[in-house]
Design a protein around this motif. Sequence first.
Motif, PDB file in Angstrom:
ATOM      1  N   TRP A 211       0.815  -1.211   0.000  1.00 23.56           N
ATOM      2  CA  TRP A 211       0.000   0.000   0.000  1.00 23.56           C
ATOM      3  C   TRP A 211       0.850   1.263   0.000  1.00 23.56           C
TER       4      TRP A 211
ATOM      5  N   CYS B 171       3.094   4.318  -1.154  1.00 25.34           N
ATOM      6  CA  CYS B 171       3.019   5.091  -2.389  1.00 25.34           C
ATOM      7  C   CYS B 171       3.799   6.382  -2.224  1.00 25.34           C
TER       8      CYS B 171
ATOM      9  N   HIS C  61      -7.652   9.093  -4.433  1.00 26.43           N
ATOM     10  CA  HIS C  61      -7.215   7.910  -3.699  1.00 26.43           C
ATOM     11  C   HIS C  61      -5.980   8.263  -2.886  1.00 26.43           C
TER      12      HIS C  61
ATOM     13  N   HIS D 213      -3.438   6.497  -1.152  1.00 31.19           N
ATOM     14  CA  HIS D 213      -3.017   5.094  -1.127  1.00 31.19           C
ATOM     15  C   HIS D 213      -2.465   4.675   0.230  1.00 31.19           C
TER      16      HIS D 213
ATOM     17  N   ARG E 121      -5.062   3.661   2.246  1.00 31.43           N
ATOM     18  CA  ARG E 121      -5.961   2.736   1.549  1.00 31.43           C
ATOM     19  C   ARG E 121      -7.391   3.280   1.600  1.00 31.43           C
TER      20      ARG E 121
END
Length: 525
Positions: free
Chosen positions: A45, A47, A84, A86, A89
């Motif tokens: 997850w 990023c 989003h 990331h 999440r």
Amino acid sequence: MEAAAEALASSSQLQPHVAGAFFALAACTVALAALLAVARTRPPWWCDCAVCEAYLTASWAGEFDNLCDWYAHLLRASPSRTVHVHVLRNVLTADPVTVDHMLRARFDNYPKGAPFSAILADFLGRGIFNVDGEAWLFQRKLAAAELASPTIRAYAASVVASELRSRLVPLLHSASSDDADGKVLDLQDVFRRFAFDCICKISFGLDPGCLELSMPVTAFVDAFDAASMLSARRAIAPMQIVWRLKRLLNVGDERKLRDSVRLVDAFATEVIRQRHKLGASSGSDLLSRFMGSISDDRYLRDIVVSFMLAGRDTVASALTAFFLLLSDHPEAAAAIRDEVSRVAGDDDDRPDFSKLKDMHYVHAALYESMRLFPPVQFDSKFAAGDDTLPDGTAVTKGTRVTYHAYAMGRMESVWGPDCAEFRPERWLRGGRFVPVSPYRYPVFQAGVRVCVGKDLALMEMKAVIVAVVRSFDVETVGRSSRRPKFAPGLTATFAGGLPVRVRRRAGAVSGHSPPPKSNTPTTEE
């Protein structure tokens, strides 16, 4: 022999302390190893996109005062009105079509979810805001049935009228002054106290000042606020393992949360004890009705906390934001006074709740205020299975999906080019209030989970607005910006409160009036 026995006894006394020290050291070592492992392996997850980097480094704070304002900026810039994050999440949306998808079309796929329940479990327990399935349905059906009861509505109206007449209006009179350097009042604190007194009487049938507590009521209220703030911090942590480890070790924020929850538990326990003592059948309050179906005091504790969160925090938040906006828009205050005079007359300030339904401008102004400053700025669900949102965004099982009501109120694509303006007239057609789709305006949620206490909350807030605006001018002071800064919490709270000066209007009728008329409140939607 004696020396050996003493040495053995001393050694036995030291053993628990040594074992405790070794356990703490081992736990810290494991925690450090886990964090280092996460840093080295860069989990799936992780990023390093611009959004995630800005979130992790808090660089967004260089341009925005509040996280919610940064999110609103991102959502406005997104063609799909979806972004989003990331590292959390977390998919965020400000698209009414997606809100409809979450709260109605695919309601079954977007429950609160176990991750959300774990975050708030220590504070909210099994209360209605923290459960799904049968537990949620049971509480909702019971609450909906009771809140629709004419007896409960009449009782709530009498409580609000009494609190206005005997506490809020006299307090504002005592603080009012024509002097530019007159007394400064924190209106947010005033509304929180008012809403707390109202919810204790409506929900529990008790005056909080009459409870047999080991500490002042204010200590328990402060603990409630702290528990809300610290629980909210759990939700924004990039790595949930951090707060879980702190909870295990009982350190930092988690230790503060545990101490705060302990005080909240003590308050709820005393409320339940007093209600048992008075007899559940003797009260018109909500808790008495719930006690007829629930015998588990721990479960009742969770219900008490949920009532407080819904009845105090959200009402106080909405009223605070309303008077912040009204201070900047005297023309709206004048329009409210004209409508109150036309509908209720000028010669009587007794609350007549049957007339609130005819005050369409008051209703529109309150809705417009909550469009810009919703008491609950966002709401999250966790996907029970893989899904594709209407805008094409792929959602995998376990993803947190959030609709952002605060951002939605600031979207030109949703509300037009004047979306940033406070304009109650947008809700009126021919002088009458006209609602919009709840998926465009999810302030009270929507679909199956729509707020069951909505009508009661609207009645209380409109009664306060009418009583205060017709008798007082409220001016905010000490503001460095027209954009407020929010404190962390489950509901929107202004950091530093809302300092105001109150002036009694010339010709305003006295705040000390005869007992209120006993009308059942009616609110329109």
